[in-house]
Design a protein around this motif. Sequence first.
Motif, short mmCIF file in Angstrom:
data_model
loop_
_atom_site.label_atom_id
_atom_site.label_comp_id
_atom_site.label_asym_id
_atom_site.label_seq_id
_atom_site.Cartn_x
_atom_site.Cartn_y
_atom_site.Cartn_z
N ALA A 128 0.40 -0.66 -0.02
CA ALA A 128 -0.04 0.41 -0.06
C ALA A 128 1.05 1.71 -0.40
CB ALA A 128 -0.77 -0.21 1.69
N THR A 129 0.61 1.95 -0.86
CA THR A 129 1.68 3.28 -0.68
C THR A 129 0.46 4.26 0.38
OG1 THR A 129 0.00 4.51 -2.68
CG2 THR A 129 1.81 3.46 -3.19
N THR A 130 1.17 5.19 0.45
CA THR A 130 0.12 6.05 1.45
C THR A 130 1.38 7.37 1.86
OG1 THR A 130 2.74 6.48 3.16
CG2 THR A 130 1.28 4.62 3.73
N GLY A 131 0.60 8.65 2.38
CA GLY A 131 0.60 10.36 2.06
C GLY A 131 2.12 10.53 2.75
N ASP A 132 2.47 9.67 3.50
CA ASP A 132 3.86 10.12 4.29
C ASP A 132 5.47 9.48 3.22
OD1 ASP A 132 4.02 6.86 4.41
OD2 ASP A 132 3.88 7.72 6.99
N GLY A 133 5.04 9.33 2.01
CA GLY A 133 5.93 8.95 1.35
C GLY A 133 6.25 7.20 1.32
N THR A 134 5.97 6.32 2.23
CA THR A 134 6.23 5.42 2.36
C THR A 134 5.41 4.28 0.83
OG1 THR A 134 5.03 4.91 4.09
CG2 THR A 134 7.13 5.82 4.19
N VAL A 135 5.83 3.34 1.49
CA VAL A 135 5.02 1.66 1.14
C VAL A 135 5.18 0.51 2.19
CG1 VAL A 135 4.77 -0.07 -0.78
CG2 VAL A 135 5.71 2.23 -1.30
N ARG A 136 3.89 -0.01 2.18
CA ARG A 136 3.62 -0.21 3.52
C ARG A 136 3.86 -1.70 2.91
NH1 ARG A 136 0.25 2.38 8.68
NH2 ARG A 136 1.81 4.13 9.06
N ILE A 137 3.92 -2.18 2.80
CA ILE A 137 3.90 -4.48 3.17
C ILE A 137 3.57 -4.91 4.09
CG2 ILE A 137 5.30 -6.08 1.93
CD1 ILE A 137 7.22 -4.55 0.87
N PHE A 138 1.96 -5.15 4.10
CA PHE A 138 1.27 -6.39 5.29
C PHE A 138 1.60 -7.62 4.90
CE2 PHE A 138 -0.53 -2.03 4.83
CZ PHE A 138 -0.28 -1.45 6.31
#
Length: 369
Positions: free
Chosen positions: A218-228
């Motif tokens: 998932a892409t986020t508004g804080d400039g990161t990509v989270r991998i769940f």
Amino acid sequence: MASKQPDRRLIHKDRFNYVFGSLKTQNYQDPVARGPGSHTIRTLAWNPTGQLIATGSANRTLRIWNPERANARYSTELRGHTAGIEKVVFNPVRDAELASCSSDGTVRFWDVRSKTCVSKLDVGGEAFTLSWSADGRVVMVGRKDDTLVPVSVESASTPTIAIHNGTSSSSSVPLAEQQKSPSTYTILPPHPQNTQTNATTFSYHIPTPSAPDLDLLATTGDGTVRIFSYPSFNLQHTLNAHSSACLALALAPTGRYLAVGGSDALISLWDTTDWVCRRTVSSEGGGTIRGVSWSFDGRFLCGSSEEVGPNGLEIFHAETGDSVHKIPATAGVPAVAWHPTRYWLAYSLMAEGSNAGGLRIVGAAGGGL
């Protein structure tokens, strides 16, 4: 990440500009467009075989096109949404099953052969993004309140179609029998996120008893990509991808790279074996990257932006980051999608002023590659 290897004649990057540049572009116009900008196509999706392409517009129009026939009379309009269409995605293993979401708060599932809505789900808020797992059994819905809502998809029949090694193969189950066994759709518990959450995608992994979990990115508004890990939603990795919001992402068909598009006008390419950023690409004067798409061979990629720079729509070679071709564009490009097995590129143009907007497909006119 699991790998899907292409099996088709490839174009060397040094010849790409010459070969792809020789292809003609076909224009497709929606006959029910009304008002400036209202019929801008926000989202595009090919079905797994590449025989159909779906478009969703700001004016609630959901349309299925035959890319071989540009006249709208050969297309199918699917009616039901009461607000603009935000995202359309075909089931990766059933070529006639389409999911769409809208700011009307619903996700709808369609049988494009029978032209019917087979399920309407109220997901509890404005839905703006969708992604489908590789086995077709889970759809992840993203709401504008930064909540992810899984939908379980269960079917009694064998999938209509499967894509392996860049080619398609048909199911042994007769079509008539498949249509007697429709899928069932169940909303699962929602998962609120603690930061702005934008686009999602699943890994290509097919669950097995020994490895039942999927990777959800998932892409986020804080400039990161989270991998769940799915379905637990346990956070596995966080990629510090961009200096501003990450809005779009796409895995290469080979599974080797993850492309991430940001509001900083950059596309970053991440090696999925070690999650290291290998390179970034950008168009001169380009704007926020709203979407990214890979060619079927995983060698070329393109990003969409509603603020197009002087180079128009630009195609890059993934391994080197070189710009290999430019498509002139007189308006913003909200959506872009490569054909699943051919060097065809579909994109939409913003409808503004004298520009009629609509769908364009490079390669569809005259056969292409």
